[in-house]
Motif scaffolding. Structure first.
Motif, PDB file in Angstrom:
ATOM      1  N   ALA A 337      -1.865  -0.686 -14.743  1.00  0.00           N
ATOM      2  CA  ALA A 337      -1.419  -1.395 -13.528  1.00  0.00           C
ATOM      3  C   ALA A 337      -1.480  -0.495 -12.290  1.00  0.00           C
ATOM      4  O   ALA A 337      -1.828  -0.963 -11.207  1.00  0.00           O
ATOM      5  N   LEU A 338      -1.154   0.804 -12.456  1.00  0.00           N
ATOM      6  CA  LEU A 338      -1.198   1.727 -11.310  1.00  0.00           C
ATOM      7  C   LEU A 338      -2.596   1.753 -10.709  1.00  0.00           C
ATOM      8  O   LEU A 338      -2.772   1.959  -9.516  1.00  0.00           O
ATOM      9  N   SER A 339      -3.597   1.574 -11.565  1.00  0.00           N
ATOM     10  CA  SER A 339      -4.975   1.561 -11.082  1.00  0.00           C
ATOM     11  C   SER A 339      -5.398   0.167 -10.622  1.00  0.00           C
ATOM     12  O   SER A 339      -5.906  -0.010  -9.518  1.00  0.00           O
ATOM     13  N   ARG A 340      -5.187  -0.839 -11.485  1.00  0.00           N
ATOM     14  CA  ARG A 340      -5.688  -2.186 -11.208  1.00  0.00           C
ATOM     15  C   ARG A 340      -5.055  -2.795  -9.956  1.00  0.00           C
ATOM     16  O   ARG A 340      -5.618  -3.729  -9.366  1.00  0.00           O
ATOM     17  N   VAL A 341      -3.907  -2.268  -9.548  1.00  0.00           N
ATOM     18  CA  VAL A 341      -3.288  -2.795  -8.328  1.00  0.00           C
ATOM     19  C   VAL A 341      -4.291  -2.757  -7.164  1.00  0.00           C
ATOM     20  O   VAL A 341      -4.310  -3.652  -6.312  1.00  0.00           O
ATOM     21  N   GLY A 342      -5.167  -1.743  -7.155  1.00  0.00           N
ATOM     22  CA  GLY A 342      -6.190  -1.648  -6.110  1.00  0.00           C
ATOM     23  C   GLY A 342      -7.133  -2.841  -6.145  1.00  0.00           C
ATOM     24  O   GLY A 342      -7.494  -3.406  -5.105  1.00  0.00           O
ATOM     25  N   GLY A 343      -7.534  -3.248  -7.356  1.00  0.00           N
ATOM     26  CA  GLY A 343      -8.418  -4.397  -7.508  1.00  0.00           C
ATOM     27  C   GLY A 343      -7.700  -5.702  -7.166  1.00  0.00           C
ATOM     28  O   GLY A 343      -8.262  -6.577  -6.510  1.00  0.00           O
ATOM     29  N   TRP A 344      -6.454  -5.828  -7.626  1.00  0.00           N
ATOM     30  CA  TRP A 344      -5.695  -7.057  -7.318  1.00  0.00           C
ATOM     31  C   TRP A 344      -5.627  -7.249  -5.804  1.00  0.00           C
ATOM     32  O   TRP A 344      -5.862  -8.345  -5.298  1.00  0.00           O
TER      33      TRP A 344
END
Ligand SMILES: CC(=O)SCCNC(=O)CCNC(=O)[C@H](O)C(C)(C)COP(=O)(O)OP(=O)(O)OC[C@H]1O[C@@H](n2cnc3c(N)ncnc32)[C@H](O)[C@@H]1OP(=O)(O)O
Ligand SMILES: O=C([O-])CC(=O)C(=O)O
Length: 378
Positions: A337-344
């Motif tokens: 989630a710490l990473s994918r938040v950028g994509g979201w």
């Protein structure tokens, strides 16, 4: 209007996007037209955020300004620390903690009342959310172990600062490079389930915090981001069982179990991210002189290819990689989630530019024309 049912929306195209390109047959992934193999080890997570949010790689000066802006937003309100401490005391699941604390951030956000589709305030909110997530997760991990949270350090990059706050120790270069590459590789992946749920939320003209909160809840499930921790639990079970890894996996597959880290809705071949993560898993095993976790993984991959024709997804080799970095198993999905938040955030920014309510239909197959009977007569 067709009543054909596409279960799981498989193959349904619902929007146009300029963010990530996936060829599921060729096993190719690119962000904004750049193949992941070309930049995964050479661009930092912060550069990838700029690419996803703004469409181009940043210049040196743009990058320095963005890194400083993110670093400046890492601190949490004391009330947020109190909430994290309460949840740590109850030892809640880290993804439930993240969803709850993330949601609470909107109460402290200076732009909470802004128009939901205002790009500038959304970029500012996006920076704050992305910058604070590592602080939240590291604080929770330490508090539940009875340790004090470690304050963020503005002189460290996003990856290095998270590892520093988690372990209260400055990470070495290998750890930073490995973790940063994992963040880069998890940043975006088309209309995966969590991104889609963020978009469903913001398609009602709800706000960015609501979209991210929906997405965290969706990522948590074992068919999506939750698979990475289950991969590690499987490897640990193999180790504890005393069985040969091939025998163990054969028994599990024969028993009809779904093997975490295998299969994908879009890829019919090996996930290109797995190839890069595999090299880190192997190297870390060699460095500590214990190739066990990597070797078990390779045996499982070979067995799944031979017997089921299934290839590993992104969650498979990230598990042994994180484990060998000493990261607690139940933090793997929150780290996703710490990473994918950028994509979201990138997808929500893109959607707000030309949004339409997402509202599919269900084909009704229940009864009709039934006679209502009041409660006194039932
Ligand atoms: C970041 C990510 O989200 S990557 C995905 C992470 N999730 C996992 O690793 C969990 C394990 N994998 C799975 O459950 C699935 O492959 C999913 C959820 C990723 C994709 O699901 P779907 O596209 O709906 O595929 P579906 O579930 O229909 O599977 C197709 C066939 O492959 C089989 N299959 C798919 N994945 C697996 C698996 N991991 N283990 C065993 N069999 C599997 C199914 O049993 C099914 O077989 P059948 O047609 O004989 O019934
Ligand atoms: O795209 C998907 O369905 C799942 C996935 O690999 C991801 O979210 O990274």
């Amino acid at each position: 209007m067709s009543d054909e049912v596409k279960r799981g929306l498989e193959g349904v195209v619902v929007s146009e996007s300029r963010l990530s390109y996936i060829d599921g047959d060729a096993g190719e992934l690119g962000y904004r037209g750049y193949a992941i193999e070309d930049f995964a080890r050479r661009a930092s997570y912060e550069e990838v955020l700029s690419l996803l949010w703004n469409g181009e790689w940043p210049t040196r000066s743009e990058h320095d300004a963005f890194v400083a802006r993110l670093a400046d937003q890492r601190d949490l309100d004391p009330d947020v620390y109190d909430l994290i401490a309460n949840l740590a005391e109850r030892d809640v699941d880290p993804m439930a903690m993240l969803r709850t604390v993330l949601s609470s951030l909107s109460a402290y956000d200076e732009d909470a009342g802004a128009a939901p589709d205002d790009r500038e305030t959304n970029l500012a909110k996006g920076c704050r959310i992305t910058a604070k997530l590592p602080t939240i997760l590291a604080a929770f991990a330490r508090l539940r172990d009875g340790d004090d949270p470690v304050d963020p350090r503005a002189d460290l990059g996003h990856a290095a600062n998270f590892l520093y706050m988690l372990n209260d120790e400055e990470p070495d270069d290998v750890a930073v490079e490995t973790f940063d590459t994992a963040l880069v590789l998890h940043a975006d992946h088309g209309l995966n389930a969590s991104t889609f749920s963020a978009l469903v939320t913001t398609s009602t003209m709800s706000d960015l915090h609501s979209g991210v909160t929906s997405a965290v809840g969706t990522l948590a499930g074992p068919l999506h981001g939750g698979a990475n921790q289950n991969v590690m639990r499987m490897l640990q079970e193999i180790d504890d069982s005393g069985k040969a890894p091939r025998e163990w996996i054969e028994d599990a597959v024969d028993a009809g179990e779904r093997v975490p880290g295998f299969g994908h809705r879009v890829y019919n071949v090996r996930d290109p991210r797995a190839a890069i993560l595999e090299t880190y898993s192997e190297q870390l095993g060699e460095t500590v002189g214990d190739p066990r976790w990597y070797d078990y993984s390779v045996t499982i991959e070979e067995y799944m290819a031979e017997t089921k024709g299934l290839a590993p997804n992104v969650d498979f080799y990230s598990a042994s990689m994180y484990y060998q970095m000493g990261i607690p198993v139940d933090l793997y999905t929150p780290i996703f989630a710490l990473s994918r938040v950028g994509g979201w955030i990138a997808h929500m920014l893109e959607q707000y530019e030309d949004s339409r309510l997402i509202r599919p239909r269900a084909h009704y197959v229940g009864d009709r024309d039934r006679e209502f009977v009041p409660i006194e007569e039932r």
